[in-house]
Design a protein around this motif. Sequence first.
Motif, PDB file in Angstrom:
ATOM      1  N   THR A 102      11.226  42.450 -43.357  1.00  0.00           N
ATOM      2  CA  THR A 102      10.701  41.869 -42.127  1.00  0.00           C
ATOM      3  C   THR A 102      10.346  42.969 -41.134  1.00  0.00           C
ATOM      4  O   THR A 102       9.298  42.911 -40.476  1.00  0.00           O
ATOM      5  CB  THR A 102      11.748  40.924 -41.499  1.00  0.00           C
ATOM      6  N   LEU A 103      11.245  43.950 -41.013  1.00  0.00           N
ATOM      7  CA  LEU A 103      10.984  45.069 -40.103  1.00  0.00           C
ATOM      8  C   LEU A 103       9.685  45.764 -40.487  1.00  0.00           C
ATOM      9  O   LEU A 103       8.843  46.059 -39.637  1.00  0.00           O
ATOM     10  CB  LEU A 103      12.146  46.067 -40.159  1.00  0.00           C
ATOM     11  N   TYR A 104       9.534  46.004 -41.793  1.00  0.00           N
ATOM     12  CA  TYR A 104       8.350  46.719 -42.270  1.00  0.00           C
ATOM     13  C   TYR A 104       7.089  45.926 -41.955  1.00  0.00           C
ATOM     14  O   TYR A 104       6.084  46.481 -41.509  1.00  0.00           O
ATOM     15  CB  TYR A 104       8.469  46.944 -43.778  1.00  0.00           C
ATOM     16  N   ARG A 105       7.184  44.608 -42.170  1.00  0.00           N
ATOM     17  CA  ARG A 105       5.997  43.784 -41.968  1.00  0.00           C
ATOM     18  C   ARG A 105       5.624  43.646 -40.505  1.00  0.00           C
ATOM     19  O   ARG A 105       4.461  43.490 -40.179  1.00  0.00           O
ATOM     20  CB  ARG A 105       6.241  42.394 -42.553  1.00  0.00           C
ATOM     21  N   SER A 106       6.628  43.646 -39.602  1.00  0.00           N
ATOM     22  CA  SER A 106       6.289  43.504 -38.191  1.00  0.00           C
ATOM     23  C   SER A 106       6.100  44.870 -37.549  1.00  0.00           C
ATOM     24  O   SER A 106       5.817  44.968 -36.356  1.00  0.00           O
ATOM     25  CB  SER A 106       7.359  42.692 -37.465  1.00  0.00           C
ATOM     26  N   GLY A 107       6.242  45.906 -38.326  1.00  0.00           N
ATOM     27  CA  GLY A 107       6.120  47.277 -37.807  1.00  0.00           C
ATOM     28  C   GLY A 107       4.807  47.517 -37.084  1.00  0.00           C
ATOM     29  O   GLY A 107       4.798  48.076 -35.973  1.00  0.00           O
ATOM     30  N   ILE A 158       4.754  45.700 -33.703  1.00  0.00           N
ATOM     31  CA  ILE A 158       5.640  46.364 -32.735  1.00  0.00           C
ATOM     32  C   ILE A 158       5.003  47.671 -32.260  1.00  0.00           C
ATOM     33  O   ILE A 158       4.990  47.977 -31.054  1.00  0.00           O
ATOM     34  CB  ILE A 158       7.031  46.622 -33.363  1.00  0.00           C
ATOM     35  N   GLY A 159       4.418  48.394 -33.197  1.00  0.00           N
ATOM     36  CA  GLY A 159       3.750  49.648 -32.855  1.00  0.00           C
ATOM     37  C   GLY A 159       2.615  49.421 -31.865  1.00  0.00           C
ATOM     38  O   GLY A 159       2.489  50.133 -30.860  1.00  0.00           O
ATOM     39  N   PHE A 160       1.837  48.379 -32.137  1.00  0.00           N
ATOM     40  CA  PHE A 160       0.704  48.075 -31.257  1.00  0.00           C
ATOM     41  C   PHE A 160       1.189  47.752 -29.851  1.00  0.00           C
ATOM     42  O   PHE A 160       0.664  48.259 -28.851  1.00  0.00           O
ATOM     43  CB  PHE A 160      -0.078  46.901 -31.834  1.00  0.00           C
ATOM     44  N   LEU A 161       2.244  46.931 -29.763  1.00  0.00           N
ATOM     45  CA  LEU A 161       2.765  46.548 -28.451  1.00  0.00           C
ATOM     46  C   LEU A 161       3.313  47.772 -27.712  1.00  0.00           C
ATOM     47  O   LEU A 161       3.150  47.901 -26.489  1.00  0.00           O
ATOM     48  CB  LEU A 161       3.855  45.474 -28.607  1.00  0.00           C
ATOM     49  N   LEU A 162       3.943  48.676 -28.464  1.00  0.00           N
ATOM     50  CA  LEU A 162       4.462  49.902 -27.846  1.00  0.00           C
ATOM     51  C   LEU A 162       3.321  50.739 -27.281  1.00  0.00           C
ATOM     52  O   LEU A 162       3.410  51.250 -26.157  1.00  0.00           O
ATOM     53  CB  LEU A 162       5.246  50.719 -28.881  1.00  0.00           C
ATOM     54  N   VAL A 163       2.250  50.875 -28.045  1.00  0.00           N
ATOM     55  CA  VAL A 163       1.092  51.634 -27.583  1.00  0.00           C
ATOM     56  C   VAL A 163       0.533  51.008 -26.306  1.00  0.00           C
ATOM     57  O   VAL A 163       0.234  51.683 -25.322  1.00  0.00           O
ATOM     58  CB  VAL A 163       0.010  51.693 -28.681  1.00  0.00           C
ATOM     59  N   PRO A 180      -3.546  47.151 -17.758  1.00  0.00           N
ATOM     60  CA  PRO A 180      -2.161  47.209 -17.289  1.00  0.00           C
ATOM     61  C   PRO A 180      -1.189  47.247 -18.466  1.00  0.00           C
ATOM     62  O   PRO A 180      -1.498  46.694 -19.530  1.00  0.00           O
ATOM     63  CB  PRO A 180      -1.998  45.915 -16.492  1.00  0.00           C
ATOM     64  N   PRO A 181      -0.046  47.898 -18.303  1.00  0.00           N
ATOM     65  CA  PRO A 181       0.930  47.933 -19.388  1.00  0.00           C
ATOM     66  C   PRO A 181       1.443  46.532 -19.733  1.00  0.00           C
ATOM     67  O   PRO A 181       1.359  45.612 -18.913  1.00  0.00           O
ATOM     68  CB  PRO A 181       2.048  48.824 -18.857  1.00  0.00           C
ATOM     69  N   LEU A 182       1.963  46.442 -20.926  1.00  0.00           N
ATOM     70  CA  LEU A 182       2.375  45.140 -21.462  1.00  0.00           C
ATOM     71  C   LEU A 182       3.327  44.405 -20.533  1.00  0.00           C
ATOM     72  O   LEU A 182       3.189  43.191 -20.335  1.00  0.00           O
ATOM     73  CB  LEU A 182       3.021  45.362 -22.834  1.00  0.00           C
ATOM     74  N   HIS A 183       4.285  45.107 -19.931  1.00  0.00           N
ATOM     75  CA  HIS A 183       5.306  44.374 -19.171  1.00  0.00           C
ATOM     76  C   HIS A 183       4.700  43.671 -17.957  1.00  0.00           C
ATOM     77  O   HIS A 183       5.127  42.605 -17.572  1.00  0.00           O
ATOM     78  CB  HIS A 183       6.473  45.307 -18.785  1.00  0.00           C
TER      79      HIS A 183
END
Lengths: 281, 280
Positions: B34-39, B42-47, B65-68
């Motif tokens: 699951t971690l690998y598949r959502s990686g 998650i990476g995109f959201l971090l960027v 604007p940043p995600l938050h």
Amino acid sequence: MSRIEIKNLSKKFQRTGASDQSAVTAIDSLDLWIEDGEFFTLVGPSGCGKSTLLDILAGLSTPSQGEVLVDGQPISGPSLERSVVFQQYALFPWLTAAANVQVGLESQARHGQGLNKAERRIRAHEYLRLVGLEGVEDKYPHELSGGMRQRVAIARALAHEPKVLLMDEPFAALDAQTREQLQDLLLDIWKRTKTTIVFITHGIEEAVYLGQKVAVMSARPGKIKEIVNIDLQDRQSVDDIRSTQQFGEYRHHIWSLLHSHSRQDVAASVEKTLISSGATA
Amino acid sequence: MSTLALPDQQIRVETSSAQRTAPTGRAGATIRKTLYRSGAIIGFLLVWELIPQFLLEPASKVFLPPLHEVLQQLWKMIVSGDLLTHISASLGRSAIGFLLALVIGVPVGLVVAWFSRIGDFLNPLLEVFRNTAALALLPVFTLTLGIGELSKVTIVLYAAFFPVLLNTILGARSVDPLLIRAGKTLGLNNFEIFSKVVLPASVPIIFTGIRMAGTSAVLVLIAAEMIGAKAGLGYLITNSQASFLIPKMYAAILTVAILGFVVNAALVALERHFSRWARA
């Protein structure tokens, strides 16, 4: 439980728009008499029109010439009185085993001469038990093995108690062991129900083992070459009847009938290729 | 006896320890998978969060604007009920258009498939319509049906209709003829062959069409709402942009993405449910 008379039956296939001469004759003036309650097997090479004949008996296709009478009545289209078991099972994959068995019963009920819903379910379970399947009522076809699927198909064909059971190479797709089991099952059912069975096969041994009579067909055009009366004792009362001398004689007789013609064909075609290859060399 | 019993016990110990470790091992594998598949997500959201924060100048940070900040805005809209109004406006329109497409598309497709001469006659026209982008017709619908609900429902209907229709035709035509023959020998008349054999046999292919229709219903509607509407997610996006409420615009875009994802997932689940038997 019905007598079948085939009189001067011919079937030609024609491409639409093609001339009369290009028509392929699948069956040529065929006469056949199948007794009430008989187990009748038809054996022949592929392309001898045996499946075409079964289609006509089922009412799924019409003859070009001649007629087929069942108990004196000409066939007009498919009927619940003549059930078919196909080689590829033809189960409805979206229905469970029990629901598949009930399809014919439901048709009967719609015509106002059948069982009610509860009775139909009981009948379906009865026939699944008859073919040696218990506990698979709620399984879908894709969850069953090939042999089990064909058992369901047999139960489906029999549940509404047809007078004639037509079988088109029903065991050809099964492995040898399953095939022998189902052959014995079919003999048991036949003895119990006394249904007239017309069984098509390309297996000589299967034809001899099952049939009281074996009709040997020849190809192009499809004709009956000979009808062999099989005078064997009860198949299951003897151990391994297939290895008895009598069985072997029947087998060999039918084998020679089937090969007498085709061997000449092979010889002719070999000669032809030799000549043509000699010409090119 | 004891020597004989020994290896047996050893085996039993081994199997029991294997049984103990197997579930945790499997669970660990699932978590890792699951971690690998959502990686990637998650990476995109971090960027999205980090690049505007640390790399963009304040002037361009306004446009991304940043995600938050976007999530804060989204939360505000959820709490105020604003978002729900727009979602229900959009969902209502696409649901009506989509359902109409089903109600019309499936029966028409079955008729076209059954009467092959009608099919041969209509097919070229259907191909032309199908390959005309629905949005290209939006001006026509707006001119003839006004800028209200009717033109929007109609464009959704148009976009959803063809996948349903064409897949129904395809499904009904590709029914195994053997099943039809079997049905005939089991006493089914023509109508029963149709309703009890052809229809159920084509369900898996029809459902593929329904899933495609559902996706395009949402896509087309958002675009239509962006051109002319008083409510809906598409309107929310363009209106926020015009009012320079950039976080709000991104919040609306995010909602559209999630909505599309959910609609598709729901339809895939439905498709699976109705095609269980086809997994042979």
